[in-house]
Design a protein around this motif. Sequence first.
Motif, PDB file in Angstrom:
ATOM      1  N   TYR A 285      25.201  40.030  45.253  1.00  0.00           N
ATOM      2  CA  TYR A 285      27.271  39.572  44.963  1.00  0.00           C
ATOM      3  C   TYR A 285      27.256  40.117  43.656  1.00  0.00           C
ATOM      4  CZ  TYR A 285      31.174  36.240  43.485  1.00  0.00           C
ATOM      5  OH  TYR A 285      32.368  36.223  42.706  1.00  0.00           O
ATOM      6  N   GLU A 286      29.015  41.079  43.715  1.00  0.00           N
ATOM      7  CA  GLU A 286      28.958  42.033  43.237  1.00  0.00           C
ATOM      8  C   GLU A 286      30.428  41.347  42.539  1.00  0.00           C
ATOM      9  OE1 GLU A 286      29.564  45.722  44.836  1.00  0.00           O
ATOM     10  OE2 GLU A 286      27.312  45.632  45.545  1.00  0.00           O
ATOM     11  N   LEU A 287      31.021  41.766  41.878  1.00  0.00           N
ATOM     12  CA  LEU A 287      32.530  41.816  40.932  1.00  0.00           C
ATOM     13  C   LEU A 287      32.486  42.405  40.008  1.00  0.00           C
ATOM     14  CD1 LEU A 287      34.157  38.951  40.973  1.00  0.00           C
ATOM     15  CD2 LEU A 287      33.558  38.360  38.951  1.00  0.00           C
ATOM     16  N   VAL A 288      33.731  43.013  40.285  1.00  0.00           N
ATOM     17  CA  VAL A 288      34.434  43.830  39.009  1.00  0.00           C
ATOM     18  C   VAL A 288      36.344  43.228  39.023  1.00  0.00           C
ATOM     19  CG1 VAL A 288      35.674  46.490  38.981  1.00  0.00           C
ATOM     20  CG2 VAL A 288      34.108  46.081  40.225  1.00  0.00           C
ATOM     21  N   LEU A 289      36.414  42.784  37.638  1.00  0.00           N
ATOM     22  CA  LEU A 289      37.818  43.073  37.121  1.00  0.00           C
ATOM     23  C   LEU A 289      38.665  43.692  36.572  1.00  0.00           C
ATOM     24  CD1 LEU A 289      36.290  39.754  35.019  1.00  0.00           C
ATOM     25  CD2 LEU A 289      37.093  40.487  36.956  1.00  0.00           C
ATOM     26  N   GLU A 290      39.502  43.894  36.339  1.00  0.00           N
ATOM     27  CA  GLU A 290      40.186  44.714  35.883  1.00  0.00           C
ATOM     28  C   GLU A 290      40.657  44.511  34.626  1.00  0.00           C
ATOM     29  OE1 GLU A 290      44.540  47.450  38.093  1.00  0.00           O
ATOM     30  OE2 GLU A 290      44.400  45.304  37.809  1.00  0.00           O
ATOM     31  N   VAL A 291      41.020  45.050  33.360  1.00  0.00           N
ATOM     32  CA  VAL A 291      40.786  44.870  32.640  1.00  0.00           C
ATOM     33  C   VAL A 291      42.022  45.622  32.214  1.00  0.00           C
ATOM     34  CG1 VAL A 291      40.338  45.365  30.007  1.00  0.00           C
ATOM     35  CG2 VAL A 291      38.226  44.673  32.033  1.00  0.00           C
ATOM     36  N   VAL A 292      43.010  45.255  31.364  1.00  0.00           N
ATOM     37  CA  VAL A 292      44.747  46.270  31.117  1.00  0.00           C
ATOM     38  C   VAL A 292      44.684  45.544  29.970  1.00  0.00           C
ATOM     39  CG1 VAL A 292      47.208  46.315  31.983  1.00  0.00           C
ATOM     40  CG2 VAL A 292      45.673  45.679  33.675  1.00  0.00           C
ATOM     41  N   ASP A 293      45.536  47.282  28.367  1.00  0.00           N
ATOM     42  CA  ASP A 293      45.820  46.751  27.247  1.00  0.00           C
ATOM     43  C   ASP A 293      44.425  45.439  26.936  1.00  0.00           C
ATOM     44  OD1 ASP A 293      47.301  47.856  28.046  1.00  0.00           O
ATOM     45  OD2 ASP A 293      49.393  46.543  27.989  1.00  0.00           O
ATOM     46  N   GLY A 294      43.499  45.205  27.434  1.00  0.00           N
ATOM     47  CA  GLY A 294      41.965  44.915  26.134  1.00  0.00           C
ATOM     48  C   GLY A 294      41.806  43.068  27.404  1.00  0.00           C
ATOM     49  N   LEU A 295      42.899  43.337  28.123  1.00  0.00           N
ATOM     50  CA  LEU A 295      41.989  41.527  28.743  1.00  0.00           C
ATOM     51  C   LEU A 295      42.203  42.005  30.087  1.00  0.00           C
ATOM     52  CD1 LEU A 295      45.535  39.913  27.197  1.00  0.00           C
ATOM     53  CD2 LEU A 295      42.812  40.161  26.572  1.00  0.00           C
ATOM     54  N   PRO A 296      41.054  41.068  30.726  1.00  0.00           N
ATOM     55  CA  PRO A 296      40.943  41.318  32.261  1.00  0.00           C
ATOM     56  C   PRO A 296      41.872  40.630  33.045  1.00  0.00           C
ATOM     57  CG  PRO A 296      39.366  39.805  30.454  1.00  0.00           C
ATOM     58  CD  PRO A 296      40.442  40.353  29.869  1.00  0.00           C
ATOM     59  N   GLN A 297      42.153  40.807  33.568  1.00  0.00           N
ATOM     60  CA  GLN A 297      43.720  40.503  34.621  1.00  0.00           C
ATOM     61  C   GLN A 297      43.376  39.903  35.669  1.00  0.00           C
ATOM     62  OE1 GLN A 297      46.615  40.570  32.999  1.00  0.00           O
ATOM     63  NE2 GLN A 297      46.240  41.087  31.155  1.00  0.00           N
ATOM     64  N   ARG A 298      42.714  40.371  36.939  1.00  0.00           N
ATOM     65  CA  ARG A 298      42.680  39.990  38.059  1.00  0.00           C
ATOM     66  C   ARG A 298      41.166  41.355  38.361  1.00  0.00           C
ATOM     67  NH1 ARG A 298      44.236  43.768  42.416  1.00  0.00           N
ATOM     68  NH2 ARG A 298      44.565  45.532  41.607  1.00  0.00           N
ATOM     69  N   ILE A 299      40.637  40.040  39.822  1.00  0.00           N
ATOM     70  CA  ILE A 299      39.669  40.744  40.157  1.00  0.00           C
ATOM     71  C   ILE A 299      39.864  41.901  41.167  1.00  0.00           C
ATOM     72  CG2 ILE A 299      37.975  39.788  42.481  1.00  0.00           C
ATOM     73  CD1 ILE A 299      37.984  36.964  41.755  1.00  0.00           C
ATOM     74  N   LEU A 300      39.523  43.316  40.838  1.00  0.00           N
ATOM     75  CA  LEU A 300      39.688  43.967  41.564  1.00  0.00           C
ATOM     76  C   LEU A 300      38.802  44.666  42.908  1.00  0.00           C
ATOM     77  CD1 LEU A 300      41.314  46.884  40.768  1.00  0.00           C
ATOM     78  CD2 LEU A 300      39.162  48.026  39.416  1.00  0.00           C
ATOM     79  N   THR A 301      37.425  43.889  42.903  1.00  0.00           N
ATOM     80  CA  THR A 301      36.736  44.183  43.942  1.00  0.00           C
ATOM     81  C   THR A 301      35.811  42.984  43.505  1.00  0.00           C
ATOM     82  OG1 THR A 301      34.816  45.483  43.649  1.00  0.00           O
ATOM     83  CG2 THR A 301      36.482  46.270  44.455  1.00  0.00           C
TER      84      THR A 301
END
Length: 408
Positions: free
Chosen positions: A132-148
């Motif tokens: 199981y793999e998870l990548v979270l997008e980080v914007v301005d220092g905060l995790p915002q959404r699941i990227l993949t």
Amino acid sequence: MLYRLEIENFSSIRDPQVLDLTIAPNVPDPDCRFAPVFPGSELRAPKVVALFGANASGKTTVLRALEFLFTLVRDSAQRTVPGFPCERFNDDASRSRPIRMAVELGGAMNLSHDVLRRMEAGEDVEYGVYRYELVLEVVDGLPQRILTEALRQKPKGQGKWQRVFERSEDGQVKDSKTFPLSGFHHLLNTLRPNVSVISSFALFQHPAASLFVEEARKAFFLVGNANLVQDKSVIDFLGASPDLLPLLNKELNRIDVGVEGMRFEPTPNGPQPMFKHSGLELEMPWALESHGTRSFIRMFPALAITLRRGGLCVIDEFDLAIHPLVLPEITRWFYDCLNKNPLDAQLWFTCHSASLLDDLNKEEIVLCEKDRDGRTNVYSLMDVKVRRDDNHYRKYLSGVYGGVPKLG
């Protein structure tokens, strides 16, 4: 059996850390400390994984990463606020770097109700490993959404990874025979950016997603603040679980000098535990019982249920108020493959009691060390040149293995 964990840009872990706990077939195991990654597998993993290191070295961070992944899979559809309950590494270069995590573990392939029925009937089913793999997008220092997000399987642990499902950056989800989208395509329109595919689809009774969530519920976490379990919640749980009380009393009688047993006294505020002590006329209430006894009772339900049904038990500060001689007694429960642990349940914990090291094999020991820039490094003692007959206690405290405080 969980055998691999990967973490990057999560809390005190900045750079990619890969913890691979697989054990080669030729490593001896006279005490039944290891278990096949899946039934029939030549590769094995330890049933007990102990994390040692100095204060603030990142031990709890490793457990939090595990907890985050399992909680996201099973519970994220219940979240009502945006974002995620996690943080990236605290430096400027990591403000926009993604958070990456992955786990690999064994299990039945092509999980379905029919596969479960056949397993329960004692029939042969195909096993292998999942990733199981998870990548979270980080914007301005905060995790915002699941990227993949992706779940893959490898039947019999061989060949290439096969897709169970894959979620791309644009929110599209590719399915498979194991995880079909037929009849559930409409859910993609309401898939929230901070909710896992598995948790979201399970909420609407997707068969495979529901089964994966049930498997994820076999993991218990007593980590960080959650390890400071509210006494009332534990007391109420034990009071409503009469099958656990005899098991608890049996162990209390063995490990706690003077305690003959515990019972529940009904009160208007719910069941109240009372303790019978040898030589004392009156029973002792919970508030007057020793800190160590209460700490043991707080973790006992998670340990007992995990041993009973298999799965994963994760405990932060395992040695909190527990006598050093009791700790190896608890770990031995997981080695007892005939009676206490026939389903190869696994225990992960953080610990400071270095004396326990002499009761552990190198395959069971993980070290955490933080450098001068605040970055946590995680490594198994298998990655260090260690003789099987080494005195782990002495060498660890002398700094040979790393993971000890640097004083002065």
